[in-house]
Design an enzyme around this catalytic site. Structure first.
Site, PDB file in Angstrom:
ATOM      1  N   GLY A 157       0.794  -1.218   0.000  1.00  0.00           N
ATOM      2  CA  GLY A 157       0.000   0.000   0.000  1.00  0.00           C
ATOM      3  C   GLY A 157       0.829   1.272   0.000  1.00  0.00           C
ATOM      4  N   HIS A 187       4.112   1.515  -8.221  1.00  0.00           N
ATOM      5  CA  HIS A 187       3.031   0.519  -8.161  1.00  0.00           C
ATOM      6  C   HIS A 187       2.096   0.670  -9.362  1.00  0.00           C
ATOM      7  CE1 HIS A 187       3.990   1.065  -3.742  1.00  0.00           C
ATOM      8  NE2 HIS A 187       4.138  -0.238  -3.882  1.00  0.00           N
TER       9      HIS A 187
END
Ligand code: PAF
Length: 281
Positions: A31, A37
């Site tokens: 996260g 990402h």
């Protein structure tokens, strides 16, 4: 995009996709997602019918005293990024969903994970392998995507998948950098303004090492010595390691021939950052 904290929901959706003969890409993350990402999710979306992103700050890969509690979290922003980048399912379980109170089965390896980051974080890759195995069992991906910034992690996962005959292609994706060269990392948020400036020494050392290799240097010790001198000139930097290793077994090499990973870990203040480059010749 489906968003769930329950592994049963993921398994049910995966079964439906499999029945329809559709392919699944998995992007495992902890996260606090950034452009690095995003590049993994977009690549997975381009190559697979459906993308599952996991957001889970995995307790088993943190040793006591490491930054498990303070690791940055922002599931709302993560969810927006996942949806925008083309994910079909976001899985963000609580620790209890992943680890039963009497959990006692771990995936570990005798090599690959022992040097570099494994030397200063001896239980780290056992936690990584365990959680990635679990995520692969839950999401049943055809392909799983990992960033090359965590190059040793990529080598460890590739070895685990090979050794355990896991039916998944591991796809390594290039490092994404800030405009000034710093490799993107969720941990960059720990840096003060002064430390953020000092952290540029990592990408400068990488660029310097790469230039030496491109100029024909084949002696690992000479390249490493030059990179160390650059880093040591920065007062806020403290070297954990700068090493040249084989880019599969992660064993030290003397000569920069074949596939070699030149990797470094450096503390900037109390924040440990990593960077690397790969030589193929
Ligand atoms: O690279 C990471 O963010 C983590 O190590 C991973 C692969 C998601 C496992 O927790």
């Amino acid at each position: 995009m489906i968003s769930t904290t329950a592994k049963a929901d993921v398994k049910a959706q995966v079964r439906a996709w499999k029945r329809a003969g559709e392919s699944i890409g998995l992007v495992p993350t902890m996260g606090y997602l950034h452009e690095g990402h995003r590049s993994l999710i977009e690549r997975a979306a381009a190559e697979c019918d459906h993308v599952v992103v996991s957001v889970f700050v995995n307790p088993t890969q943190f040793a006591p005293g490491e930054d498990l509690q303070s690791y940055p979290r922002d599931i709302e922003a993560d969810s927006a990024l996942c949806e925008d980048a083309g994910a079909a399912l976001l899985f963000h379980p609580a620790p209890e969903e992943m680890y039963a109170p009497d959990f006692c089965t771990f995936v570990d390896m005798d090599a690959v994970s022992k040097g570099l980051c494994g030397a200063s974080r001896p239980t780290h890759f056992r936690g990584v392998c365990t959680v990635v195995s679990k995520l692969m069992h839950i999401a049943q991906p055809d392909r799983a995507y990992f960033g090359q910034k965590d190059a040793q992690q990529l080598a460890v996962i590739r070895r685990m998948v090979r050794d355990l005959d896991m039916n998944v292609d591991v796809v390594g994706c290039p490092i994404v950098r800030e405009q000034d060269g710093l490799a993107k990392s969720s941990r960059n948020t720990y840096l003060s303004a002064e430390e953020r400036e000092a952290a540029l020494v990592l990408s400068r050392a990488v660029a310097q090492g790469r230039q030496l290799v491109e100029a024909g240097e084949t002696c690992a010790a000479r390249v490493i010595e030059a990179m160390r001198a650059t880093i040591e000139a920065q007062p806020l930097a403290r070297i954990d390691y700068v090493e040249a290793v084989s880019w599969d077994a992660i064993e030290p090499v003397e000569s920069l021939e074949g596939s070699v990973l030149v990797a470094l870990a450096v503390y900037i203040g109390s924040t440990r950052l990593i960077d690397n480059f790969i030589i193929e010749r």
